[in-house]
Design a protein around this motif. Structure first.
Motif, PDB file in Angstrom:
ATOM      1  N   ARG A  22       0.904  -0.971  -0.424  1.00  0.00           N
ATOM      2  CA  ARG A  22      -0.085   0.335  -0.134  1.00  0.00           C
ATOM      3  C   ARG A  22       0.800   1.791   0.472  1.00  0.00           C
ATOM      4  O   ARG A  22       0.652   2.624  -0.452  1.00  0.00           O
ATOM      5  N   ASP A  23       2.469   0.679   0.390  1.00  0.00           N
ATOM      6  CA  ASP A  23       2.452   2.273   0.164  1.00  0.00           C
ATOM      7  C   ASP A  23       4.186   2.813  -0.789  1.00  0.00           C
ATOM      8  O   ASP A  23       4.862   3.144  -0.461  1.00  0.00           O
ATOM      9  N   VAL A  53     -11.126   7.051  -5.518  1.00  0.00           N
ATOM     10  CA  VAL A  53      -9.361   6.179  -5.838  1.00  0.00           C
ATOM     11  C   VAL A  53      -8.912   5.464  -4.890  1.00  0.00           C
ATOM     12  O   VAL A  53      -9.965   5.669  -3.391  1.00  0.00           O
ATOM     13  N   SER A  54      -8.712   4.626  -4.459  1.00  0.00           N
ATOM     14  CA  SER A  54      -7.913   3.817  -3.834  1.00  0.00           C
ATOM     15  C   SER A  54      -7.666   3.979  -3.180  1.00  0.00           C
ATOM     16  O   SER A  54      -6.385   5.093  -2.699  1.00  0.00           O
ATOM     17  N   PRO A  55      -6.996   3.917  -1.883  1.00  0.00           N
ATOM     18  CA  PRO A  55      -6.378   4.385  -0.535  1.00  0.00           C
ATOM     19  C   PRO A  55      -4.569   4.388  -0.826  1.00  0.00           C
ATOM     20  O   PRO A  55      -4.290   5.050   0.520  1.00  0.00           O
ATOM     21  N   ALA A  56      -4.445   3.122  -1.723  1.00  0.00           N
ATOM     22  CA  ALA A  56      -3.241   3.292  -1.872  1.00  0.00           C
ATOM     23  C   ALA A  56      -1.728   4.415  -2.029  1.00  0.00           C
ATOM     24  O   ALA A  56      -3.014   4.687  -2.784  1.00  0.00           O
ATOM     25  N   LEU A  57      -1.028   4.747  -1.475  1.00  0.00           N
ATOM     26  CA  LEU A  57      -0.018   5.843  -1.748  1.00  0.00           C
ATOM     27  C   LEU A  57      -0.124   6.130  -3.501  1.00  0.00           C
ATOM     28  O   LEU A  57      -0.446   7.020  -3.802  1.00  0.00           O
ATOM     29  N   GLU A  78     -11.782   5.055  -1.025  1.00  0.00           N
ATOM     30  CA  GLU A  78     -12.273   4.096  -1.072  1.00  0.00           C
ATOM     31  C   GLU A  78     -11.815   2.750  -0.764  1.00  0.00           C
ATOM     32  O   GLU A  78     -11.228   2.528  -1.759  1.00  0.00           O
ATOM     33  N   PRO A  79     -11.642   2.816   0.413  1.00  0.00           N
ATOM     34  CA  PRO A  79     -11.095   1.973   0.886  1.00  0.00           C
ATOM     35  C   PRO A  79     -11.056   0.256   0.524  1.00  0.00           C
ATOM     36  O   PRO A  79     -10.114  -0.658   0.085  1.00  0.00           O
ATOM     37  N   ARG A  80     -12.318  -0.181  -0.070  1.00  0.00           N
ATOM     38  CA  ARG A  80     -12.921  -1.149  -0.999  1.00  0.00           C
ATOM     39  C   ARG A  80     -12.508  -1.613  -2.196  1.00  0.00           C
ATOM     40  O   ARG A  80     -12.164  -2.402  -2.999  1.00  0.00           O
TER      41      ARG A  80
END
Length: 170
Positions: A22-23, A53-57, A78-80
């Protein structure tokens, strides 16, 4: 909703310092390609009212670079969307269809790619279009669809950074 844009994040580093997927951040090429794609979307009048938008960096950084050319757009992290299946992305699109005239979803492969192929198959897209997308969904790419009143998606274009002078198709 009359238009949908499925977009993959731009080119990223192989690994994050934290070791967490994710980072992972964008590379310099990724940032440049995302900014390029924002300008391409704006020039083609593909301006979303809402972006999921996905929460990934890497997706947040991609969106920030894209948004510079698009101006004021409502954005929802959007975490999903992180590592989402095509079915999850489809449900999120359906849930947002009454909230925007043009919706952009910024997420990850294989979910974005598979859903784009599903929409093409459902709309009986030509073999040439299916072949083009079957070949891959590179980083920074965007698939645009027109959406009819019944919610069916019809192909409206496939845009890649490479096609507009950006990075390689990977």
């Amino acid at each position: 909703m009359h238009r949908l844009i499925l977009m993959r994040h731009a080119k990223t580093e192989r690994a994050a310092v934290s070791g967490l997927d994710r980072d992972r951040a964008l590379t310099a090429r990724g940032t440049a390609d995302a900014a390029l794609m924002g300008r391409v979307l704006a020039e083609k009048k593909l301006r979303p009212d809402l972006a999921l938008v996905s929460p990934a960096l890497r997706t947040r950084q991609s969106w920030d670079a894209v948004q510079e050319a698009l101006g004021d757009v409502e954005v929802r992290i959007e975490p999903r969307l992180y590592d989402a299946s095509p079915d999850t992305i489809r449900r999120l699109v359906e849930d947002a269809e009454d909230q925007a005239g043009c919706l952009l979803v910024m997420a990850h492969n294989p979910g974005v790619h598979t859903l784009a192929l599903e929409y093409l198959t459902e709309s009986a897209a030509s073999p040439a279009i299916l072949d083009r997308l079957a070949g891959g969904f590179p980083t920074g790419a965007a698939a645009a669809f027109e959406v009819d009143v019944a919610g069916r998606c019809a192909y409206d274009g496939f845009l890649t950074p490479k096609a507009f002078g950006g990075g390689a198709d990977d």
